[in-house]
Design a protein around this motif. Structure first.
Motif, PDB file in Angstrom:
ATOM      1  N   GLU A 350       0.845  -1.207   0.000  1.00  0.00           N
ATOM      2  CA  GLU A 350       0.000   0.000   0.000  1.00  0.00           C
ATOM      3  C   GLU A 350       0.876   1.251   0.000  1.00  0.00           C
ATOM      4  O   GLU A 350       1.891   1.285   0.676  1.00  0.00           O
ATOM      5  N   TYR A 351       0.488   2.240  -0.786  1.00  0.00           N
ATOM      6  CA  TYR A 351       1.200   3.520  -0.797  1.00  0.00           C
ATOM      7  C   TYR A 351       0.796   4.313   0.433  1.00  0.00           C
ATOM      8  O   TYR A 351       1.606   4.948   1.070  1.00  0.00           O
ATOM      9  N   GLU A 352      -0.508   4.269   0.705  1.00  0.00           N
ATOM     10  CA  GLU A 352      -1.034   4.954   1.883  1.00  0.00           C
ATOM     11  C   GLU A 352      -1.698   3.912   2.761  1.00  0.00           C
ATOM     12  O   GLU A 352      -2.350   2.998   2.244  1.00  0.00           O
ATOM     13  N   LYS A 353      -1.537   4.097   4.048  1.00  0.00           N
ATOM     14  CA  LYS A 353      -2.079   3.101   4.985  1.00  0.00           C
ATOM     15  C   LYS A 353      -3.566   2.877   4.757  1.00  0.00           C
ATOM     16  O   LYS A 353      -4.331   3.825   4.577  1.00  0.00           O
ATOM     17  N   PRO A 356      -4.780  -0.633   0.036  1.00  0.00           N
ATOM     18  CA  PRO A 356      -3.859  -1.545  -0.643  1.00  0.00           C
ATOM     19  C   PRO A 356      -3.889  -1.398  -2.162  1.00  0.00           C
ATOM     20  O   PRO A 356      -4.973  -1.298  -2.754  1.00  0.00           O
ATOM     21  N   ALA A 357      -2.700  -1.333  -2.758  1.00  0.00           N
ATOM     22  CA  ALA A 357      -2.611  -1.249  -4.216  1.00  0.00           C
ATOM     23  C   ALA A 357      -2.402  -2.642  -4.796  1.00  0.00           C
ATOM     24  O   ALA A 357      -2.765  -2.905  -5.937  1.00  0.00           O
ATOM     25  N   LEU A 358      -1.809  -3.540  -4.001  1.00  0.00           N
ATOM     26  CA  LEU A 358      -1.684  -4.953  -4.394  1.00  0.00           C
ATOM     27  C   LEU A 358      -2.170  -5.799  -3.217  1.00  0.00           C
ATOM     28  O   LEU A 358      -1.771  -5.561  -2.072  1.00  0.00           O
ATOM     29  N   HIS A 376      -7.062  -2.373 -16.144  1.00  0.00           N
ATOM     30  CA  HIS A 376      -7.544  -1.002 -16.203  1.00  0.00           C
ATOM     31  C   HIS A 376      -6.579  -0.065 -15.491  1.00  0.00           C
ATOM     32  O   HIS A 376      -5.733  -0.502 -14.730  1.00  0.00           O
ATOM     33  N   THR A 377      -6.776   1.210 -15.711  1.00  0.00           N
ATOM     34  CA  THR A 377      -5.934   2.198 -15.037  1.00  0.00           C
ATOM     35  C   THR A 377      -6.120   2.076 -13.521  1.00  0.00           C
ATOM     36  O   THR A 377      -7.226   1.848 -13.036  1.00  0.00           O
ATOM     37  N   GLY A 378      -4.997   2.141 -12.804  1.00  0.00           N
ATOM     38  CA  GLY A 378      -5.060   2.026 -11.345  1.00  0.00           C
ATOM     39  C   GLY A 378      -5.151   0.599 -10.838  1.00  0.00           C
ATOM     40  O   GLY A 378      -5.355   0.367  -9.654  1.00  0.00           O
ATOM     41  N   SER A 379      -4.987  -0.382 -11.744  1.00  0.00           N
ATOM     42  CA  SER A 379      -5.156  -1.771 -11.299  1.00  0.00           C
ATOM     43  C   SER A 379      -3.925  -2.326 -10.577  1.00  0.00           C
ATOM     44  O   SER A 379      -4.005  -3.346  -9.911  1.00  0.00           O
ATOM     45  N   GLY A 380      -2.756  -1.648 -10.736  1.00  0.00           N
ATOM     46  CA  GLY A 380      -1.577  -2.078  -9.978  1.00  0.00           C
ATOM     47  C   GLY A 380      -0.388  -2.488 -10.829  1.00  0.00           C
ATOM     48  O   GLY A 380       0.597  -3.014 -10.306  1.00  0.00           O
ATOM     49  N   LYS A 381      -0.460  -2.201 -12.130  1.00  0.00           N
ATOM     50  CA  LYS A 381       0.618  -2.642 -13.038  1.00  0.00           C
ATOM     51  C   LYS A 381       1.948  -1.961 -12.680  1.00  0.00           C
ATOM     52  O   LYS A 381       2.968  -2.632 -12.499  1.00  0.00           O
ATOM     53  N   SER A 382       1.908  -0.630 -12.579  1.00  0.00           N
ATOM     54  CA  SER A 382       3.156   0.093 -12.271  1.00  0.00           C
ATOM     55  C   SER A 382       3.668  -0.278 -10.895  1.00  0.00           C
ATOM     56  O   SER A 382       4.880  -0.281 -10.659  1.00  0.00           O
ATOM     57  N   THR A 383       2.748  -0.601 -10.000  1.00  0.00           N
ATOM     58  CA  THR A 383       3.164  -0.936  -8.640  1.00  0.00           C
ATOM     59  C   THR A 383       4.018  -2.208  -8.641  1.00  0.00           C
ATOM     60  O   THR A 383       5.035  -2.288  -7.946  1.00  0.00           O
ATOM     61  N   ILE A 384       3.620  -3.183  -9.446  1.00  0.00           N
ATOM     62  CA  ILE A 384       4.406  -4.425  -9.544  1.00  0.00           C
ATOM     63  C   ILE A 384       5.836  -4.100  -9.983  1.00  0.00           C
ATOM     64  O   ILE A 384       6.815  -4.578  -9.425  1.00  0.00           O
ATOM     65  N   PHE A 391      11.817   0.148  -5.633  1.00  0.00           N
ATOM     66  CA  PHE A 391      11.612   1.562  -5.351  1.00  0.00           C
ATOM     67  C   PHE A 391      10.792   1.685  -4.058  1.00  0.00           C
ATOM     68  O   PHE A 391      10.836   2.694  -3.373  1.00  0.00           O
ATOM     69  N   TYR A 392      10.031   0.636  -3.781  1.00  0.00           N
ATOM     70  CA  TYR A 392       9.297   0.523  -2.519  1.00  0.00           C
ATOM     71  C   TYR A 392       9.475  -0.911  -2.030  1.00  0.00           C
ATOM     72  O   TYR A 392       9.811  -1.794  -2.813  1.00  0.00           O
ATOM     73  N   ASP A 393       9.219  -1.118  -0.740  1.00  0.00           N
ATOM     74  CA  ASP A 393       9.233  -2.486  -0.211  1.00  0.00           C
ATOM     75  C   ASP A 393       7.807  -2.931   0.056  1.00  0.00           C
ATOM     76  O   ASP A 393       6.987  -2.122   0.482  1.00  0.00           O
TER      77      ASP A 393
HETATM   78  N1  LIG Z   1       2.715   7.397  -5.396  1.00  0.00           N
HETATM   79  C1  LIG Z   1       1.511   6.992  -5.038  1.00  0.00           C
HETATM   80  N2  LIG Z   1       0.958   7.401  -3.882  1.00  0.00           N
HETATM   81  C2  LIG Z   1      -0.269   6.987  -3.515  1.00  0.00           C
HETATM   82  N3  LIG Z   1      -1.037   6.151  -4.241  1.00  0.00           N
HETATM   83  C3  LIG Z   1      -0.548   5.704  -5.413  1.00  0.00           C
HETATM   84  C4  LIG Z   1       0.748   6.106  -5.865  1.00  0.00           C
HETATM   85  N4  LIG Z   1       0.966   5.513  -7.061  1.00  0.00           N
HETATM   86  C5  LIG Z   1      -0.136   4.772  -7.331  1.00  0.00           C
HETATM   87  N5  LIG Z   1      -1.034   4.880  -6.349  1.00  0.00           N
HETATM   88  C6  LIG Z   1      -2.341   4.182  -6.275  1.00  0.00           C
HETATM   89  O1  LIG Z   1      -2.110   2.776  -6.330  1.00  0.00           O
HETATM   90  C7  LIG Z   1      -3.033   2.114  -7.168  1.00  0.00           C
HETATM   91  C8  LIG Z   1      -2.309   1.327  -8.270  1.00  0.00           C
HETATM   92  O2  LIG Z   1      -1.631   2.236  -9.110  1.00  0.00           O
HETATM   93  P1  LIG Z   1      -0.689   1.831 -10.315  1.00  0.00           P
HETATM   94  O3  LIG Z   1       0.079   3.028 -10.702  1.00  0.00           O
HETATM   95  O4  LIG Z   1       0.060   0.587  -9.986  1.00  0.00           O
HETATM   96  O5  LIG Z   1      -1.782   1.490 -11.449  1.00  0.00           O
HETATM   97  P2  LIG Z   1      -1.555   1.141 -12.976  1.00  0.00           P
HETATM   98  O6  LIG Z   1      -2.275  -0.132 -13.211  1.00  0.00           O
HETATM   99  O7  LIG Z   1      -0.123   1.162 -13.322  1.00  0.00           O
HETATM  100  O8  LIG Z   1      -2.333   2.316 -13.677  1.00  0.00           O
HETATM  101  P3  LIG Z   1      -2.010   3.060 -15.087  1.00  0.00           P
HETATM  102  O9  LIG Z   1      -2.339   2.109 -16.181  1.00  0.00           O
HETATM  103  O10 LIG Z   1      -2.972   4.205 -15.059  1.00  0.00           O
HETATM  104  O11 LIG Z   1      -0.594   3.489 -15.059  1.00  0.00           O
HETATM  105  C9  LIG Z   1      -3.953   3.212  -7.711  1.00  0.00           C
HETATM  106  O12 LIG Z   1      -5.121   3.191  -6.941  1.00  0.00           O
HETATM  107  C10 LIG Z   1      -3.215   4.505  -7.478  1.00  0.00           C
HETATM  108  O13 LIG Z   1      -4.099   5.556  -7.192  1.00  0.00           O
END
Ligand SMILES: Nc1ncnc2c1ncn2[C@@H]1O[C@H](COP(=O)(O)OP(=O)(O)OP(=O)(O)O)[C@@H](O)[C@H]1O
Length: 585
Positions: A350-353, A356-358, A376-384, A391-393
């Motif tokens: 989770e980015y914020e407590k 959860p993003a994953l 979809h956008t915001g689904s968690g791809k970039s987070t993986i 970049f995060y743990d």
């Molecule tokens: N730096 C951040 N701080 C807080 N929340 C974040 C941050 N980055 C992403 N999030 C949140 O985490 C969730 C997953 O985001 P992520 O960027 O992994 O999505 P994504 O699938 O890569 O989306 P996109 O296709 O739009 O890039 C989203 O709900 C987003 O709002």
């Protein structure tokens, strides 16, 4: 509003002077001893000239006194020149060190730090806050010491020349502090207010310039100018107020000085009458008083300056104390040359407590496999991807590469084997060649060109005005999206990582460049494990595994054919994209 004087912080700032103490010491000693002695001796010589030479009409003695005074004035001038010159040099060195420390510290901070702060505010700390320490380090500290010694010297002289008269004058000092006390506080607050407003302006400026394209594209210039104008005028008002308050400080000193002078002449005349004082001594006293108010006035201003510097240093130390949230453990191993087996083991992040993003992701990529992440956008791809680069743990679970938990290895050995090509390729100002070399700093020109050729970037680079030596501005504004993408491929190929991450650009690119990019991609992916955030069907189709994410969960996993057969989310996404493309085109 900020707290008052903080000795601990002053000490910490003083530590930056420590490396230069050998150079500082002679300056302080010379100016303190010679400067103070010459300054204090002159009024005394004047009194002797009047009371002895003039009183006895001794011309020769008068010449001796006068030339000694001239010599002392010259000495004072030389000492001052020496001080200003060398103190400035040391002051600049200290600021250089501080800027270096701050910049290198910030370079290593984790993404979480930058998530919380706008770029403008980071910029302001490295520039403005460090600059506002300039006065303190160039003149402040040394002047403070010299002024204190001079004041002490004058007080001792006044009391020993004539105790009663000296005392009568010195009692005016507390009077001045009482009168100016509340004013001083208001001045301090006013300057703090100015700094806060200036800092806001600077942050806004940085943001506006970075976002100028969006502003102009949405024709928001007028609104932006108005917003800036409001900030600017608030800043001006607060400056006017602080400056007016500051100026009212001078008259208070002058008034106290005038009271002191009145006491001197009134009481002095009295003492002369009763033969306790000679005229020359009275003149010397008047001179000493002149010298007395000067350092007091400076100390008052210095106090304000110190508080401003303290506020800045507090902000600087706040950054310097910031620890990277992604740190290395006590004795990290070096990740050996990897094959490229990647495993996400039940990852929660989770980015914020509480958001959860994953939500418990397990995923495996064998060496050499290509994985496409869709959703979809915001689904968690970039987070993986962010977790794979560390970049995060993760909050829970582990990321393993060839069986090594990536938290156990050095960041250097991890990141040097995991390459990343971002959607918004960052091009630094410099030559095209340097931008490719960013991938591996010791690469030869031949290797750079070979990498560019392999990813089909050589053709367009050769057509640039100076080929590989063409200077590209910050962010590569003069290059097209596709060209920037190809440059970043060359950069990644040169780095030759075993694991490659690709965040595919979403912007539409002409068909010819698109083909080139697809070709380049094929070259780039050979023999590497790759994770791709894929937006184009052509890229997705060839992947060994497609992973479909939704709200931080893996919903589907398989090859293109398998998932199409399944007729689930992926099928829906593909359908939608086909529909969109056929309608658009
Ligand atoms: N730096 C951040 N701080 C807080 N929340 C974040 C941050 N980055 C992403 N999030 C949140 O985490 C969730 C997953 O985001 P992520 O960027 O992994 O999505 P994504 O699938 O890569 O989306 P996109 O296709 O739009 O890039 C989203 O709900 C987003 O709002």
């Amino acid at each position: 509003m900020e707290k008052s004087f903080d000795w601990g912080q002053l000490k910490r700032m003083g530590a930056y002077l420590k490396p230069y103490r050998r150079q500082l010491l002679p300056i302080i000693l010379v100016t303190m001893i010679l400067g103070t002695l010459s300054k204090l001796a002159i009024p005394y010589l004047i009194s002797l000239a009047i009371d002895i030479a003039i009183f006895n009409k001794d011309g020769n003695l008068l010449v001796i006194y006068a030339s000694t005074m001239l010599g002392l004035y010259i000495l004072q001038w030389l000492v001052n020149n020496y001080r200003i010159r060398y103190i400035n040099v040391i002051g600049q060195k200290v600021l250089y060190d501080l800027r270096y420390a701050l910049f290198s510290h910030i370079q290593n901070l984790s993404f979480r730090f930058f998530d919380k702060r706008p770029a403008g505010s980071v910029l302001v700390r490295i520039t403005n806050d460090v600059n506002s320490l300039q006065d303190l380090f160039t003149n402040g500290v040394v002047n403070l010491m010299i002024d204190c010694v001079q004041l002490l010297g004058i007080v001792i002289i006044l009391l020993s020349l004539n105790f009663k008269l000296g005392l009568a004058i010195i009692v005016t000092v507390p009077l001045m502090f009482i009168v100016s006390g509340s004013l001083r506080k208001r001045i301090r607050w006013a300057w703090q207010d100015v700094r806060m407003k200036q800092s806001r302006i600077n942050s806004h400026l940085a943001e506006s310039i970075q976002g100028i394209r969006v502003t102009q594209a949405f024709t928001q210039e007028k609104e932006n100018i108005k917003y800036f104008d409001d900030m600017n005028s608030v800043n001006k008002k607060s400056w006017d107020k602080a400056s007016a308050l500051n100026q009212s400080f001078g008259p208070i000193i002058e008034l106290t000085a005038a009271i002191g002078t009145c006491i001197l002449f009134w009481y002095g005349a009295h003492l002369i009458e009763s033969q306790e004082l000679k005229i020359g001594m009275l003149v010397a006293f008047a001179n000493y008083i002149g010298n007395f108010w000067e350092p007091i006035n400076r100390l008052g201003q210095m106090y304000n300056q110190m508080l401003v510097a303290m506020a800045s240093s507090e902000r600087i130390f706040e950054f310097l104390d910031e620890k990277p949230t992604v740190g290395e453990k006590e004795k990290p191993e070096t990740l050996p040359l990897i094959e490229g087996n990647v495993r996400f083991d039940n990852i929660v992040f989770e980015y914020e407590k509480g958001r959860p993003a994953l939500k418990g992701i397990s995923l495996e990529a064998k060496a050499g496999e290509s994985i496409a992440l869709v959703g979809h956008t915001g689904s968690g791809k970039s987070t993986i991807i962010n977790l794979l680069c560390r970049f995060y743990d993760p909050v829970e679970g582990r990321v393993l590469i060839d069986g090594h938990d990536i938290r156990d290895v050095t960041l250097q050995s991890l990141r040097s084997q995991v390459g990343i090509v971002l959607q918004d390729t960052f091009i630094f100002s410099g030559s095209v060649r340097d931008n490719i070399r960013f991938g591996r700093l010791d690469a030869t020109d031949e290797e750079i060109e070979a990498a560019a050729k392999a990813v089909h970037a050589h053709d367009f680079i050769s057509q640039l005005p100076f080929g590989y030596d063409t200077q590209v501005e910050e962010r590569g504004n003069m290059l097209s999206m596709g060209q920037r993408q190809l440059l970043s491929f060359a950069r990644a190929l040169l780095a030759n990582p075993r694991v490659l991450i690709l965040d595919e650009a979403t912007a539409s690119i002409d068909t010819e460049t698109e083909l080139k990019i697809q070709e380049a991609l094929k070259t780039l992916l050979i023999g590497r494990t790759s994770f791709m955030i894929a937006h184009r069907l052509s890229t997705i189709r060839n992947a060994d595994k497609i992973v479909v994410l939704d709200h931080g969960n893996i919903m589907e996993e398989g090859t293109h054919e398998e998932l199409m057969k399944q007729g689930g989310i992926y099928f829906g996404l593909v359908e939608a994209q086909y529909k969109f493309l056929s309608e658009a085109g």
